[in-house]
Design an enzyme around this catalytic site. Structure first.
Site, mmCIF file in Angstrom:
data_model
loop_
_atom_site.group_PDB
_atom_site.id
_atom_site.type_symbol
_atom_site.label_atom_id
_atom_site.label_comp_id
_atom_site.label_asym_id
_atom_site.label_seq_id
_atom_site.Cartn_x
_atom_site.Cartn_y
_atom_site.Cartn_z
ATOM 1 C CG HIS A 67 46.892 44.794 42.268
ATOM 2 N ND1 HIS A 67 47.152 45.985 42.911
ATOM 3 C CD2 HIS A 67 46.159 45.119 41.176
ATOM 4 C CE1 HIS A 67 46.593 46.970 42.236
ATOM 5 N NE2 HIS A 67 45.999 46.474 41.164
ATOM 6 C CD GLU A 68 45.187 42.594 38.360
ATOM 7 O OE1 GLU A 68 43.996 42.905 38.131
ATOM 8 O OE2 GLU A 68 46.126 43.407 38.283
#
Length: 157
Positions: A67-68
């Site tokens: 996600h990051e």
């Protein structure tokens, strides 16, 4: 897991899933409370909440890293890196990254029972439902300008 192992894991996921290198730092931040990780726009570093690894395991950590990394690679490419952007959502789907991380098991539940306040006009009988209280000496019915009376409260989940 040490920070050097985290750095290696982030670099490996970046190359395997995104086809691009991760050239900045990935560190654990113990001060994070309500999120699994964050991407820092100015330094391009990624901070990860270590509690997610300890309580939910390696799979959850990999999801947070993906996600990051979506934020990271889209920001560096000059594309839409925010949660609401179409580029971000498409890259999440392509890489299999979660949009949100799961909540921690030992985290306090923040949802409390909400109350709805009930008021009734003394003239026409019109009922009002409000989340916040009304000063009945100052406000009147919008239909007939009659006096408002508090009838009671209802608990809503």
């Amino acid at each position: 897991m040490e920070e050097t192992e985290l750095q290696d894991l982030v670099e490996r996921i970046s190359l395997n899933d995104f086809g691009k290198p991760f050239c900045h730092k990935a560190i654990f931040n113990n001060r994070l409370r309500s999120t699994g990780g964050r991407y820092l726009l100015r330094s391009h570093n990624i901070e990860i909440n270590k509690k997610y690894l300890e309580q939910l395991g390696q799979e959850e950590l990999i999801g947070i890293i993906k996600h990051e990394l979506c934020h990271y690679h889209l920001h560096l490419a000059g594309k839409g890196y925010k949660h609401r952007d179409a580029d971000f959502r498409a890259l999440l789907k392509k890489t299999g990254a979660p949009r949100f991380c799961n909540s921690l098991p030992d985290a306090p539940k923040r949802r409390t029972a909400k109350k709805i306040l009930l008021y009734k006009c003394s003239s026409c009988g019109l009922q009002y439902k409000r989340k916040r209280s009304i000063n009945t000496t100052r406000y009147v019915c919008g239909k007939c300008r009659g006096r408002l009376v508090k009838v009671g409260e209802v608990q809503v989940q």
